[in-house]
Write a protein that holds these residues in place. Structure first.
Motif, mmCIF file in Angstrom:
data_model
loop_
_atom_site.group_PDB
_atom_site.id
_atom_site.type_symbol
_atom_site.label_atom_id
_atom_site.label_comp_id
_atom_site.label_asym_id
_atom_site.label_seq_id
_atom_site.Cartn_x
_atom_site.Cartn_y
_atom_site.Cartn_z
ATOM 1 N N LYS A 33 -6.599 -3.720 -5.542
ATOM 2 C CA LYS A 33 -7.483 -4.479 -4.754
ATOM 3 C C LYS A 33 -8.268 -5.387 -5.711
ATOM 4 C CE LYS A 33 -11.190 -3.795 -1.156
ATOM 5 N NZ LYS A 33 -11.947 -2.784 -0.440
ATOM 6 N N GLY A 34 -8.660 -5.142 -6.750
ATOM 7 C CA GLY A 34 -9.301 -5.855 -7.737
ATOM 8 C C GLY A 34 -8.419 -6.975 -8.113
ATOM 9 N N ALA A 35 -7.264 -7.087 -8.015
ATOM 10 C CA ALA A 35 -6.505 -8.289 -8.267
ATOM 11 C C ALA A 35 -5.982 -8.994 -7.192
ATOM 12 C CB ALA A 35 -5.231 -7.435 -9.076
ATOM 13 N N GLY A 36 -6.793 -8.952 -6.027
ATOM 14 C CA GLY A 36 -6.485 -9.558 -4.861
ATOM 15 C C GLY A 36 -5.197 -9.246 -4.203
ATOM 16 N N GLY A 37 -4.778 -7.916 -4.345
ATOM 17 C CA GLY A 37 -3.450 -7.449 -4.090
ATOM 18 C C GLY A 37 -2.101 -7.879 -4.695
ATOM 19 N N ASP A 38 -2.358 -9.018 -5.907
ATOM 20 C CA ASP A 38 -1.367 -9.344 -6.722
ATOM 21 C C ASP A 38 -0.542 -7.944 -7.443
ATOM 22 O OD1 ASP A 38 0.136 -10.239 -8.877
ATOM 23 O OD2 ASP A 38 -0.801 -12.170 -8.510
ATOM 24 N N ALA A 39 0.487 -7.651 -6.794
ATOM 25 C CA ALA A 39 1.192 -6.427 -7.502
ATOM 26 C C ALA A 39 1.178 -6.482 -9.112
ATOM 27 C CB ALA A 39 2.231 -6.026 -6.792
ATOM 28 N N ALA A 40 1.615 -7.827 -9.366
ATOM 29 C CA ALA A 40 2.273 -8.150 -10.780
ATOM 30 C C ALA A 40 1.069 -8.098 -11.841
ATOM 31 C CB ALA A 40 2.765 -9.464 -10.916
ATOM 32 N N ASP B 119 6.903 -9.005 -3.494
ATOM 33 C CA ASP B 119 6.542 -8.596 -2.179
ATOM 34 C C ASP B 119 6.974 -7.095 -1.807
ATOM 35 O OD1 ASP B 119 5.452 -11.178 -1.159
ATOM 36 O OD2 ASP B 119 7.548 -11.626 -0.731
ATOM 37 N N GLY B 120 7.285 -6.425 -2.854
ATOM 38 C CA GLY B 120 7.791 -5.006 -2.831
ATOM 39 C C GLY B 120 9.192 -4.843 -2.128
ATOM 40 N N ARG B 121 9.816 -5.774 -2.191
ATOM 41 C CA ARG B 121 11.162 -5.646 -1.507
ATOM 42 C C ARG B 121 12.122 -5.230 -2.586
ATOM 43 N NH1 ARG B 121 11.981 -11.441 1.121
ATOM 44 N NH2 ARG B 121 11.432 -11.972 -0.983
ATOM 45 N N VAL C 96 0.701 -1.199 0.114
ATOM 46 C CA VAL C 96 0.075 0.021 -0.082
ATOM 47 C C VAL C 96 0.806 1.176 -0.199
ATOM 48 C CG1 VAL C 96 -1.792 1.226 1.312
ATOM 49 C CG2 VAL C 96 -2.031 -1.003 0.900
ATOM 50 N N PRO C 97 1.812 1.375 0.795
ATOM 51 C CA PRO C 97 2.803 2.685 0.729
ATOM 52 C C PRO C 97 3.575 2.807 -0.709
ATOM 53 C CG PRO C 97 2.952 1.578 2.994
ATOM 54 C CD PRO C 97 2.347 0.567 2.117
ATOM 55 N N LEU C 98 3.769 1.902 -1.338
ATOM 56 C CA LEU C 98 4.631 1.615 -2.475
ATOM 57 C C LEU C 98 3.491 2.221 -3.620
ATOM 58 C CD1 LEU C 98 6.232 -0.186 -0.831
ATOM 59 C CD2 LEU C 98 7.187 -1.080 -2.905
ATOM 60 N N LEU C 99 2.297 1.657 -3.496
ATOM 61 C CA LEU C 99 1.077 2.168 -4.314
ATOM 62 C C LEU C 99 0.878 3.526 -4.218
ATOM 63 C CD1 LEU C 99 -2.431 0.056 -4.371
ATOM 64 C CD2 LEU C 99 -2.272 2.722 -4.240
ATOM 65 N N ALA C 100 1.011 3.946 -3.020
ATOM 66 C CA ALA C 100 0.634 5.378 -2.681
ATOM 67 C C ALA C 100 1.877 6.104 -3.569
ATOM 68 C CB ALA C 100 0.401 5.879 -1.182
ATOM 69 N N GLY C 101 3.053 5.685 -3.559
ATOM 70 C CA GLY C 101 4.157 6.423 -4.304
ATOM 71 C C GLY C 101 3.713 6.360 -5.604
ATOM 72 N N SER D 296 -1.833 -6.545 -11.249
ATOM 73 C CA SER D 296 -2.566 -5.265 -11.310
ATOM 74 C C SER D 296 -1.780 -4.191 -12.038
ATOM 75 C CB SER D 296 -2.668 -4.743 -9.794
ATOM 76 O OG SER D 296 -1.443 -4.591 -9.165
ATOM 77 N N GLY D 297 -0.449 -4.636 -12.420
ATOM 78 C CA GLY D 297 0.276 -3.740 -13.179
ATOM 79 C C GLY D 297 1.334 -2.862 -12.245
ATOM 80 N N LEU D 298 0.891 -2.880 -10.825
ATOM 81 C CA LEU D 298 1.569 -1.990 -9.849
ATOM 82 C C LEU D 298 3.075 -2.222 -9.756
ATOM 83 C CD1 LEU D 298 1.618 0.112 -7.455
ATOM 84 C CD2 LEU D 298 0.772 -1.924 -5.795
ATOM 85 N N GLN D 299 3.441 -3.685 -9.720
ATOM 86 C CA GLN D 299 4.941 -3.930 -9.674
ATOM 87 C C GLN D 299 5.562 -3.193 -10.749
ATOM 88 O OE1 GLN D 299 5.868 -8.152 -9.480
ATOM 89 N NE2 GLN D 299 7.813 -7.753 -9.056
ATOM 90 N N ALA D 300 5.057 -3.303 -11.998
ATOM 91 C CA ALA D 300 5.581 -3.109 -13.078
ATOM 92 C C ALA D 300 5.666 -1.492 -13.149
ATOM 93 C CB ALA D 300 4.897 -3.314 -14.302
ATOM 94 N N ALA D 301 4.659 -0.709 -12.593
ATOM 95 C CA ALA D 301 4.605 0.721 -12.631
ATOM 96 C C ALA D 301 5.649 1.267 -11.544
ATOM 97 C CB ALA D 301 3.146 0.997 -12.424
ATOM 98 N N TYR D 302 5.730 0.553 -10.595
ATOM 99 C CA TYR D 302 6.612 1.038 -9.565
ATOM 100 C C TYR D 302 8.176 0.865 -10.079
ATOM 101 C CZ TYR D 302 8.926 2.204 -5.131
ATOM 102 O OH TYR D 302 9.839 2.930 -4.198
ATOM 103 N N ALA D 303 8.672 -0.185 -10.629
ATOM 104 C CA ALA D 303 9.921 -0.266 -11.053
ATOM 105 C C ALA D 303 10.123 0.426 -12.126
ATOM 106 C CB ALA D 303 10.063 -1.730 -11.665
#
Length: 290
Positions: free
Chosen positions: A213-220, A259-261, A110-115, A222-229
């Motif tokens: 949340k719609g992806a069950g918290g799966d960062a990959a 895991d956001g590490r 969640v904090p990385l998502l906020a970033g 949902s596209g979140l992991q790629a967006a953060y990277a």
């Protein structure tokens, strides 16, 4: 207009008008929106502390937003203080309840998502390229140098998580708390209107939270992991991770794992995930700081 001989105080800066809470509520609190309530207070110690206390008492709905015109005891990671002149930035916290839709072990995203949301929203509304320094800093470029313009702090409270953001908007050079700090204004922002910026960040946060949340918290997924990277200035650099307990680890930051590490490739050829720590960007063989 204030007469030139009128007494001045810290609230009388005409370049820093107060937020219009009515207009913010009108623009953000829609029936289908994540945001359920928005309050603006003139001053408080910490918006995170205030929301966390309410969450622990059970008196808080998901999507509550608390904004302060001034924080007197704002907190960053590792209990660092965060201070700025009144109305010079955005100081706010939100309360989220991922609930049964997301396993608790994934809430650390969640904090990385906020970033990601803040960087995306600020790029659109302020016209400033905003990068992410793992895990929770917002970086801008001022006179060719990376400067910290914001930070994010998440903490579990009640049935959910409180996420606080502090963003330097109009701070002038002589107001910066440290030589490594910056602001959107100093980075050449096309707009420093705090209402516009706040709406942009909250709408971006709503979007990314919904996807995650719609992806069950799966960062990959949902596209979140790629967006953060993609927006992370820490990757592909040699860094020093100052770990809890006083140890440190030097290596090249090669990935953000599921895991956001932060994954470091060390001199001995190992890939070491770092889940918590203070990251120092290193430059050149001599290890100069950036």
């Amino acid at each position: 207009m204030t007469p030139p001989d009128a007494p001045q105080n810290r609230w009388s800066d005409l370049d820093r008008p107060p937020l219009n809470v009515t207009a913010l509520r009108r623009g953000l609190l829609r029936p289908e929106s994540l945001w359920s309530g928005l309050e603006v207070v003139e001053t408080t110690g910490s918006t995170n502390s205030d929301l966390a206390e309410r969450a622990r008492s059970g008196d808080l709905a998901e999507g509550t937003v608390l904004v302060a015109e001034e924080q007197t005891a704002g907190r960053g990671r590792l209990e660092r203080s965060w201070t700025a002149p009144p109305r010079s930035g955005l100081f706010f916290s939100v309360y989220l309840e991922p609930g049964d839709d997301v396993p608790v072990e994934r809430w650390g995203w969640v904090p990385l998502l906020a970033g990601v949301a803040a960087a995306t929203g600020l790029a659109k509304a302020a016209g400033v390229d905003t990068a992410l320094k793992w895990p929770n800093d917002l970086l801008v470029t001022v006179e060719g140098e990376e400067r910290k313009a914001g930070g994010i702090l998440g903490e579990f409270a009640g049935e959910g998580i409180v996420v606080g953001l502090g963003i330097n908007v109009s701070l002038r050079a002589d107001e910066l708390p440290a030589p490594t700090a910056g602001s959107l204004a100093l980075a050449g922002a096309v707009s420093t209107d705090r209402e516009t910026l706040l709406r942009a960040v909250l709408r971006s946060l709503e979007h990314w939270y919904g996807e995650w949340k719609g992806a069950g918290g799966d960062a990959a997924a949902s596209g979140l992991q790629a967006a953060y990277a993609a927006g992370c200035a820490t990757l592909d650099r040699t860094v020093r991770a100052e770990l809890p307990g006083g140890n440190s680890l030097v290596g090249q930051a090669v990935a953000i794992d599921g895991d956001g590490r932060l994954v470091l490739s060390t001199e001995d050829g190992l890939q070491q995930p770092v889940s918590a720590g203070d990251i120092v960007h290193l430059r050149g063989a001599a290890g100069g700081l950036t």
